[in-house]
Design a protein around this motif. Structure first.
Motif, PDB file in Angstrom:
ATOM      1  N   PHE A 149       0.817  -1.221   0.000  1.00 12.90           N
ATOM      2  CA  PHE A 149       0.000   0.000   0.000  1.00 12.90           C
ATOM      3  C   PHE A 149       0.847   1.265   0.000  1.00 12.90           C
ATOM      4  CE2 PHE A 149       0.949  -0.078   4.538  1.00 12.90           C
ATOM      5  CZ  PHE A 149       1.076   1.272   4.820  1.00 12.90           C
ATOM      6  N   SER A 175      -2.064  -3.243  -3.900  1.00 10.84           N
ATOM      7  CA  SER A 175      -2.666  -3.336  -2.576  1.00 10.84           C
ATOM      8  C   SER A 175      -4.151  -2.985  -2.665  1.00 10.84           C
ATOM      9  CB  SER A 175      -1.969  -2.371  -1.625  1.00 10.84           C
ATOM     10  OG  SER A 175      -2.702  -2.302  -0.418  1.00 10.84           O
ATOM     11  N   GLU A 176      -4.949  -3.697  -1.901  1.00 11.04           N
ATOM     12  CA  GLU A 176      -6.392  -3.416  -1.880  1.00 11.04           C
ATOM     13  C   GLU A 176      -6.708  -2.137  -1.102  1.00 11.04           C
ATOM     14  OE1 GLU A 176      -4.593  -5.827  -0.584  1.00 11.04           O
ATOM     15  OE2 GLU A 176      -5.712  -7.090   0.819  1.00 11.04           O
ATOM     16  N   PHE A 247      10.610  -8.654  -1.837  1.00 12.59           N
ATOM     17  CA  PHE A 247      11.227  -7.682  -0.936  1.00 12.59           C
ATOM     18  C   PHE A 247      10.331  -7.487   0.277  1.00 12.59           C
ATOM     19  CE2 PHE A 247      12.724  -7.099  -5.186  1.00 12.59           C
ATOM     20  CZ  PHE A 247      14.097  -7.163  -4.988  1.00 12.59           C
ATOM     21  N   GLY A 249      10.100  -6.358   4.792  1.00  7.43           N
ATOM     22  CA  GLY A 249      10.089  -5.221   5.721  1.00  7.43           C
ATOM     23  C   GLY A 249      11.483  -4.737   6.082  1.00  7.43           C
TER      24      GLY A 249
END
Ligand code: NAD
Length: 498
Positions: A149, A175-176, A247, A249
């Motif tokens: 997001f 992303s939703e 990829f 965090g």
């Protein structure tokens, strides 16, 4: 209420699953749209479109493919303000920050315009008697990208621009939380002259992602998101033989040496720690001053700056940062601050109670600053992804170097110093993928590659730059000999170049 469907075969189509996710406007906390969540069958329809369109696109000469991207750059410039506002309203970041999100994506599309040169193979004349060898790069076919997001313009462009320039057809699963900009970018690629079916956007959640991972016609998947999902995608994609680069965090440290310019360092930490509400994979979330005097001087200057941060709605151009993306994200970050207090860290600035006047339902949080954080605390070990900076005091340089090197994550790191020797030693030894020297967010420019180490990156090859062309193509090597170079007789031992 606005509904967002999918972009398949060159047009927006309605979702058929009957399942939707809410798309919030974080600055007001209101639901502004519903995004359709795709079924396996809808994903398959996108793959069929992509598969049918790809051979002709792959055979189109690379100069023509580049021209579509050149036109796309022009169209994004035309719609810049509109796209930035949509992005800010769905994500929560400020409009100037949203413009940066678009710009850093466009730079990779610009890089991909060089595809005629980037895709050139190699040639060796006379590798043996009458023998010439050459290699060529060919597209993989249908490839996919699954994106987070926090950069709804940049990361989709990092994925689809090089992949499409290489001659592939692309399925994007954004992303939703903020699907508006990815859908708009797909429409602009079509307007720029991309054939229908070459860029498809399938909105969805785990069901759509699993359908991508299991689809035998999808040959590669590029993922960006949190580490547990990155690892899951990497492992499941391998089961159908896909290439995967995933990829994850981050926990990015900034080392502050005793000789650092403390005012410049504080400016850098404030921007890199709290910009975009800390929702950046390259945000600085840990500051490591070396020595007590450095730590005390740093805290004296940091505390008033964190207290003075200007938080505002995404449409306020004077705000330092806006709201977090969702109420759940806000609660998760506040919960981490509670955990830090319980673990015994010193909460020097507490932003948990911040309320934005006139926007009481928005997902806002004030800046938080912890001092005396230690290695064993959860707030040090885990990614918080919010406007929270932790100060870990190191006794000496060796301890400061070991902190990011021994951490599970290895995305970015920075050192602040005037000492070239220390900076050079740090850059060479630190066990992290991207290093800044007096640069707090060392996101490499488009023609270098971007990628973290350890839990921040699973798979091979980085994003953008020359690695993106390697990732989205397969290499074929041709060895040729013509009759004038052929000796009489059969050879039974392994051929050697004489
Ligand atoms: P996320 O992992 O929740 O979601 C990323 C994508 O995976 C989304 O498209 C989502 O729909 C999908 N997804 C979520 N849960 C899933 C599941 N159980 N199964 C299959 N698919 C699933 O990440 P996010 O919250 O959207 O983004 C923030 C994270 O991304 C942070 O951890 C941040 O550090 C990371 N990030 C990393 C980079 C990088 O380059 N390393 C860049 C940006 C963001």
């Amino acid at each position: 209420m606005r509904t967002v469907g999918h972009f398949i075969g060159g047009k927006e189509v309605e979702g058929k699953s009957g399942r939707f996710a809410d798309v919030f406007e974080p600055m007001t906390g209101e639901v502004k749209a519903k995004v359709a969540l795709a079924t396996k069958a809808e994903l398959r329809a996108a793959v069929e479109n992509a598969k049918a369109a790809q051979p002709e696109w792959g055979a189109t000469n690379p100069q023509r493919r580049a021209r579509v991207l050149m036109k796309f750059l022009e169209l994004v410039q035309r719609d810049y303000d509109k796209l930035a506002e949509l992005l800010a309203r769905e994500h929560g970041k400020t409009i100037p920050d949203a413009k940066g999100d678009i710009q850093r994506g466009l730079e990779v599309a610009e890089f991909a315009c060089g595809i005629p040169h980037l895709m050139k193979g190699e040639y060796t004349e006379g590798a043996g008697p009458g023998i010439d060898i050459y290699s060529m790069r060919q597209p993989l076919g249908v490839v996919a990208g699954i994106t987070p997001f926090n950069f709804p313009a940049m990361i989709p462009m990092w994925k689809f621009a090089p992949a499409i320039a290489c001659g592939n057809a692309f399925i994007l699963k954004p992303s939703e939380r903020d699907p508006g900009v990815p859908m708009a970018l797909a429409a602009l690629m079509l307007e720029a002259g991309l054939p229908p079916g070459i860029l498809n956007v399938v909105n969805g959640d785990k069901e759509a992602v699993d359908a991508i991972l299991d689809d035998p016609d999808i040959k590669a998947v590029g993922f960006v998101g949190s580490s547990p999902i990155a690892q899951y995608i990497y492992e499941r994609a391998a089961q159908t033989g896909k290439r995967a680069q995933c990829f994850g965090g981050a926990k990015n440290h900034a080392i502050i040496m005793p000789d650092a310019d403390i005012d410049q360092t504080v400016d850098a930490l404030i921007g890199a720690g709290y910009g975009s509400a800390g929702e950046r994979c390259m945000a600085i979330s840990v500051a490591v001053p070396v020595g007590k005097a450095t730590a005390d001087a740093l805290m004296d200057k940091l505390i008033p700056r964190v207290e003075a941060l200007k938080i505002g709605p995404s449409t306020d151009p004077t705000a330092d940062y806006g709201p977090l993306v969702t109420k759940e994200a806000l609660e998760r970050v506040k919960n981490y601050v509670d955990i830090g207090v319980k673990e015994g860290a010193t909460l020097a600035v507490d932003g948990r109670g911040f309320k934005m006047q006139g926007y009481e339902n928005g997902f806002y949080m004030g800046g938080c600053l912890f001092d005396n954080v230690t290695k064993d605390m959860r707030i040090y070990k885990e990614e918080i992804f919010g406007p929270v900076l932790s100060v870990v005091r190191a006794h000496d340089y060796a301890e400061a170097l070991s902190l990011p090197s021994d951490h599970d994550y290895g995305n970015g790191v920075a050192i602040f110093t005037r000492d070239g020797d220390a900076a050079r030693d740090f850059a060479a030894k630190v066990n992290v993928g991207m290093v800044g020297i007096n640069v707090p967010i060392p996101v490499p420019i488009a023609y270098y590659t971007f990628g973290g180490w350890k839990k921040s990156g699973f798979g091979d090859l980085n994003q953008h730059g020359p690695d993106s062309v390697r990732f989205y193509t397969k290499t074929k090597t041709v060895t040729s000999r013509w009759p004038s170079g052929v000796k009489e007789g059969a050879e039974f031992s392994i051929p050697l170049m004489k």
